[in-house]
Design a protein around this motif. Structure first.
Motif, mmCIF file in Angstrom:
data_model
loop_
_atom_site.group_PDB
_atom_site.id
_atom_site.type_symbol
_atom_site.label_atom_id
_atom_site.label_comp_id
_atom_site.label_asym_id
_atom_site.label_seq_id
_atom_site.Cartn_x
_atom_site.Cartn_y
_atom_site.Cartn_z
ATOM 1 N N THR A 115 -9.424 58.559 -61.165
ATOM 2 C CA THR A 115 -8.876 58.286 -59.835
ATOM 3 C C THR A 115 -8.391 59.562 -59.153
ATOM 4 O OG1 THR A 115 -8.155 56.150 -60.710
ATOM 5 C CG2 THR A 115 -7.324 56.772 -58.538
ATOM 6 N N THR A 121 -8.580 52.303 -55.936
ATOM 7 C CA THR A 121 -7.364 53.080 -56.191
ATOM 8 C C THR A 121 -6.166 52.179 -56.428
ATOM 9 O OG1 THR A 121 -8.207 54.884 -54.819
ATOM 10 C CG2 THR A 121 -5.833 54.851 -55.249
ATOM 11 N N ASN A 162 -3.189 54.797 -51.777
ATOM 12 C CA ASN A 162 -2.898 56.149 -52.248
ATOM 13 C C ASN A 162 -1.434 56.307 -52.644
ATOM 14 O OD1 ASN A 162 -5.512 56.990 -51.915
ATOM 15 N ND2 ASN A 162 -5.169 58.039 -49.974
ATOM 16 N N ASP A 163 -0.529 55.800 -51.809
ATOM 17 C CA ASP A 163 0.891 55.932 -52.121
ATOM 18 C C ASP A 163 1.262 55.150 -53.373
ATOM 19 O OD1 ASP A 163 1.101 57.519 -49.909
ATOM 20 O OD2 ASP A 163 2.759 56.432 -49.002
ATOM 21 N N CYS A 201 -6.268 61.907 -52.245
ATOM 22 C CA CYS A 201 -5.134 61.025 -51.944
ATOM 23 C C CYS A 201 -4.225 61.592 -50.866
ATOM 24 C CB CYS A 201 -4.327 60.764 -53.216
ATOM 25 S SG CYS A 201 -5.184 59.768 -54.447
ATOM 26 N N LYS A 231 -10.346 61.504 -56.487
ATOM 27 C CA LYS A 231 -10.392 61.099 -55.088
ATOM 28 C C LYS A 231 -9.344 61.872 -54.291
ATOM 29 C CE LYS A 231 -11.706 56.395 -56.433
ATOM 30 N NZ LYS A 231 -11.361 54.952 -56.348
#
Length: 340
Positions: free
Chosen positions: A19, A323, A31-32, A24, A22
């Motif tokens: 992950t 994600t 994402n957070d 972010c 990626k």
């Protein structure tokens, strides 16, 4: 039931490696949440590399001018978690101002429940909105010592409980008003909705001092919710996409998030050690079976606003490699080894 720490640490590393490739940097819900989960993993497994990754992302965001706080992105609150993790006050800059502006500007429905930020009709409520808003209010209270913030958080849970909780099952509808009819309840009991509801209760109670007048009420609410949920855990340890319908698919995201917050509630002594410790470890063990070799996580329900039909939830796609699913999985893995 015990789970080897090395087993969970290996699972975390596999998911992280996949992950983290990626980008972010963009401030999004998924994402957070992923970055928040890495802070838990850093503490649980003593792996500073996870916290360092989060700090690097935040540095990129600062250089690119992304806002720390957003009225449309308050369902997770990464800066507060970074403050807890690092002790650096800079992550709380402007937080009280943001909380004040949110409290004053957010729309409310006929019952006084806070609504979706873009809802011009002022009728669309959901447990996702509740948990984000109430958490921010309670954290403002913890930082300022002003119990008025706590009152606002508790009042919202009271209003929402009356509107969305089903007395028969003890489960919560995802939302209300997401149709032409402002009073329309989203049917069924989406699994992730239960998990986000429990998250909100837990994050709010974590801010309440035991001396606060409504502490006992929130404590009671967490207990009734935990007891309702445990009835619907299947023999393998999973909760299903529609929580009270065992013929709907076993849903990894909600199960992982429920495991995290049930374990936190046990650790905080908010709920009894048993049967909840065994139920939580059983859930984590079950979730591990949905980790794929490439580091993706299977059977994570697609995230959605409240829907109009139960069949819509039943057939909501289950993804691998998202994600958000990775984030929830990491939280479950960290849960047994967090101290606070």
């Amino acid at each position: 039931m015990n789970i080897e720490k090395e087993t969970l640490q290996h699972a975390v590393e596999v998911v992280f490696q996949r992950t983290a490739r990626k980008d972010c940097t963009l401030q999004t819900f998924a994402n957070d949440l992923f970055l928040e989960s890495l802070l838990y993993c850093s503490e649980a497994f003593g792996r500073n590399v996870y916290q360092e990754y989060v700090l690097n992302v935040m540095n990129k965001r600062e250089k690119q001018g992304f806002f720390q706080f957003s009225r449309k992105q308050f369902y997770t609150f990464l800066p507060y978690n970074l403050w807890i993790s690092t002790g650096e006050e800079k992550y709380l800059k402007d937080f009280i101002r943001f909380a004040s502006e949110l409290k004053e500007s957010i729309g409310r429905d006929k019952d006084g429940a806070v609504v979706a930020p873009d809802d011009g009709r002022k009728c669309r409520i959901s447990v996702i909105i509740l948990q984000g808003y109430a958490t921010i209010m309670s954290r403002a209270g913890a930082l300022t010592g002003d119990t008025g913030w706590f009152d606002e958080a508790m009042n919202q849970f009271d209003i929402y409980r009356k509107a969305l909780r089903d007395e028969k099952t003890g489960l919560w509808h995802h939302g209300r008003g997401w149709s032409d009819d402002p009073s329309f309840l989203s049917p069924g009991f989406w699994n992730q909705a239960q998990a986000w509801c429990l998250r909100g209760m837990s994050e709010v109670l974590d801010c309440f001092p035991t001396s606060y007048s409504e502490y006992g009420k929130m404590l009671s609410m967490i207990n009734e919710t935990a007891l309702s949920l445990i009835r619907f855990q299947d023999k393998a340890g999973m909760w299903h996409q529609i929580t009270d319908l065992p013929d709907s698919y076993p849903e990894t995201g909600g199960t992982a998030l429920l495991a995290f917050y049930l374990m936190k509630a046990v650790r905080k002594k908010w709920i009894p050690e048993q049967p909840f410790t065994d139920a939580t470890l059983k859930a984590i063990t079950a979730v591990l079976k949905y980790l794929n070799r490439d580091g993706s996580v299977s059977n994570v329900s697609y995230f959605t606003d409240p829907l109009r039909t139960e069949e819509g939830y039943r057939h909501l796609p289950a993804f691998s490699g998202e994600t958000q699913g990775a984030a929830l999985f990491l939280m479950a893995c960290a849960a047994p080894f967090l101290l606070t």
